[in-house]
Design a protein around this motif. Structure first.
Motif, PDB file in Angstrom:
ATOM      1  N   LEU A   1     -13.098  32.088  75.863  1.00 56.86           N
ATOM      2  CA  LEU A   1     -11.776  31.497  75.659  1.00 56.86           C
ATOM      3  C   LEU A   1     -11.648  30.679  74.369  1.00 56.86           C
ATOM      4  O   LEU A   1     -10.659  30.842  73.644  1.00 56.86           O
ATOM      5  N   PRO A   2     -12.585  29.807  74.019  1.00 55.74           N
ATOM      6  CA  PRO A   2     -12.424  29.044  72.773  1.00 55.74           C
ATOM      7  C   PRO A   2     -12.246  29.949  71.555  1.00 55.74           C
ATOM      8  O   PRO A   2     -11.414  29.683  70.679  1.00 55.74           O
ATOM      9  N   ALA A   3     -13.020  31.035  71.482  1.00 59.54           N
ATOM     10  CA  ALA A   3     -12.900  31.955  70.350  1.00 59.54           C
ATOM     11  C   ALA A   3     -11.567  32.692  70.390  1.00 59.54           C
ATOM     12  O   ALA A   3     -10.946  32.941  69.343  1.00 59.54           O
ATOM     13  N   ILE A   4     -11.115  33.038  71.596  1.00 60.18           N
ATOM     14  CA  ILE A   4      -9.830  33.739  71.739  1.00 60.18           C
ATOM     15  C   ILE A   4      -8.684  32.853  71.254  1.00 60.18           C
ATOM     16  O   ILE A   4      -7.785  33.303  70.539  1.00 60.18           O
ATOM     17  N   VAL A   5      -8.740  31.581  71.617  1.00 61.71           N
ATOM     18  CA  VAL A   5      -7.700  30.650  71.182  1.00 61.71           C
ATOM     19  C   VAL A   5      -7.743  30.480  69.672  1.00 61.71           C
ATOM     20  O   VAL A   5      -6.704  30.462  68.993  1.00 61.71           O
ATOM     21  N   SER A   6      -8.938  30.386  69.114  1.00 57.01           N
ATOM     22  CA  SER A   6      -9.078  30.242  67.668  1.00 57.01           C
ATOM     23  C   SER A   6      -8.509  31.452  66.936  1.00 57.01           C
ATOM     24  O   SER A   6      -7.819  31.321  65.918  1.00 57.01           O
TER      25      SER A   6
ATOM     26  N   ALA B   1     -12.691  25.431  79.700  1.00 53.75           N
ATOM     27  CA  ALA B   1     -11.362  24.905  79.395  1.00 53.75           C
ATOM     28  C   ALA B   1     -11.437  23.639  78.553  1.00 53.75           C
ATOM     29  O   ALA B   1     -10.619  23.419  77.656  1.00 53.75           O
ATOM     30  N   GLN B   2     -12.437  22.796  78.827  1.00 55.23           N
ATOM     31  CA  GLN B   2     -12.585  21.554  78.079  1.00 55.23           C
ATOM     32  C   GLN B   2     -12.906  21.805  76.607  1.00 55.23           C
ATOM     33  O   GLN B   2     -12.676  20.947  75.753  1.00 55.23           O
ATOM     34  N   ALA B   3     -13.424  22.989  76.302  1.00 54.13           N
ATOM     35  CA  ALA B   3     -13.787  23.315  74.917  1.00 54.13           C
ATOM     36  C   ALA B   3     -12.584  23.734  74.077  1.00 54.13           C
ATOM     37  O   ALA B   3     -12.702  23.880  72.857  1.00 54.13           O
ATOM     38  N   VAL B   4     -11.436  23.938  74.726  1.00 50.57           N
ATOM     39  CA  VAL B   4     -10.203  24.281  73.992  1.00 50.57           C
ATOM     40  C   VAL B   4      -9.503  22.977  73.640  1.00 50.57           C
ATOM     41  O   VAL B   4      -9.064  22.236  74.516  1.00 50.57           O
ATOM     42  N   THR B   5      -9.408  22.688  72.342  1.00 57.27           N
ATOM     43  CA  THR B   5      -8.919  21.371  71.925  1.00 57.27           C
ATOM     44  C   THR B   5      -7.614  21.402  71.138  1.00 57.27           C
ATOM     45  O   THR B   5      -7.085  20.353  70.792  1.00 57.27           O
ATOM     46  N   SER B   6      -7.076  22.579  70.858  1.00 55.17           N
ATOM     47  CA  SER B   6      -5.837  22.644  70.069  1.00 55.17           C
ATOM     48  C   SER B   6      -4.688  21.956  70.796  1.00 55.17           C
ATOM     49  O   SER B   6      -4.478  22.173  72.001  1.00 55.17           O
ATOM     50  N   GLU B   7      -3.930  21.135  70.075  1.00 49.42           N
ATOM     51  CA  GLU B   7      -2.784  20.466  70.694  1.00 49.42           C
ATOM     52  C   GLU B   7      -1.646  21.439  70.991  1.00 49.42           C
ATOM     53  O   GLU B   7      -0.705  21.108  71.707  1.00 49.42           O
ATOM     54  N   HIS B   8      -1.734  22.647  70.432  1.00 50.73           N
ATOM     55  CA  HIS B   8      -0.688  23.648  70.644  1.00 50.73           C
ATOM     56  C   HIS B   8      -1.123  24.702  71.668  1.00 50.73           C
ATOM     57  O   HIS B   8      -0.479  25.747  71.791  1.00 50.73           O
ATOM     58  N   ALA B   9      -2.220  24.418  72.371  1.00 52.98           N
ATOM     59  CA  ALA B   9      -2.684  25.291  73.451  1.00 52.98           C
ATOM     60  C   ALA B   9      -2.841  24.450  74.710  1.00 52.98           C
ATOM     61  O   ALA B   9      -3.339  23.325  74.656  1.00 52.98           O
TER      62      ALA B   9
END
Length: 271
Positions: A145-150, A177-185
């Motif tokens: 997930l972190p890479a997908i969001v990036s 989930a905690q590794a996703v840090t974008s404010e727009h996600a």
């Protein structure tokens, strides 16, 4: 000049054969002969009817037998046989917009874990999503997930919402989930091991979803425990999905999270 008998009873109210009964539907234009007031029905309640004349003046009259004139004929107004039509609702409970066209897809997206998740969201929220121009895609898991969001690159005009299964503190899903840090996600989730569990047992006529020992394939174990075919979980899911007709068939823990994602992606959270 109207003529009255010695008992002062108006001739149109003297005991006669019953007059035709006419439902006091909104918009029906009648005259109350005693006063000469003519107007359209705007309300009918507690044995009375409210008329509005062409000048906007309102008068309330009792709904007595032979109490009104309709196109010159004596009639008895009665309560409408049907309640006023309620606005149509979508499967999610939103007010339906008749004839609404799908909006051009937004840059933002909602990601869900698997095909079954996507099919359930589409069935219940599909009408709302099309009006809002929100596309739902499935990931086949959230391990990356972190890479997908990036790779997606969320921004102010391209928000990304992600729905995760079994998002419980301390779980693998929680750490991802905690590794996703974008404010727009925005990553939200429900507590169920699989989206199947978000369907209320009563919808399927079962007392509860069975508990499956850790290490066993959850879907296969559920099918065996309930006597469902365990060699084709895809077909079982389609049978489950068919029983879902609206948000009322789903658990609140899922409903709130999907609504939260839609609000986030469409920007209706006040940001």
């Amino acid at each position: 000049m109207r003529q009255y008998s010695t008992d002062l009873t108006p001739p149109w109210k003297k005991k006669q054969a019953p007059a035709p009964e006419v439902p006091a539907d909104p918009g029906l234009v009648v005259e109350e002969p005693g006063s000469g007031f003519c107007g359209a029905v705007i309300r009918c309640e507690a044995g009375t009817v409210t008329l509005e004349d062409r000048f906007g003046k309102h008068r309330v009259f009792p709904m007595e037998p032979r109490g009104f004139l309709l196109e010159g004929r004596v009639v008895t107004l009665v309560r409408p046989t049907q309640a006023p039509a309620k606005p149509a609702r979508t499967a999610s409970g939103s007010v339906a917009v008749p004839g609404a066209r799908a909006r051009v897809a937004r840059a933002g997206r909602i990601y869900v874990e698997g095909r079954h998740d996507a099919e359930l969201v589409e069935k219940v929220w599909g009408d709302d999503l099309r009006i809002e121009g929100v596309v739902v895609e499935y990931l086949e898991g959230v391990d990356d997930l972190p890479a997908i969001v990036s790779d997606f690159g969320p921004g102010p005009d391209a928000r990304l919402g992600i729905l995760v299964d079994h998002l419980v503190p301390g779980t693998k899903e929680w750490r991802i989930a905690q590794a996703v840090t974008s404010e727009h996600a925005l990553v939200v989730g429900h507590p169920y091991i699989d989206i199947w569990e978000a369907v209320k047992p009563t919808t399927l006529g079962i007392p509860a979803w069975p508990r499956i020992p850790h290490g066993q394939d959850w879907k296969t174990g559920v099918c065996k425990a309930l006597g469902w075919p365990s060699d084709n979980t895809g077909a079982v899911w389609q049978a489950i999905l068919k029983r879902v007709t609206s948000y009322k068939d789903l658990e609140p823990e899922l409903l709130g999270r999907v609504e939260e994602l839609i609000d986030f992606v469409t920007g209706s959270d006040g940001a």
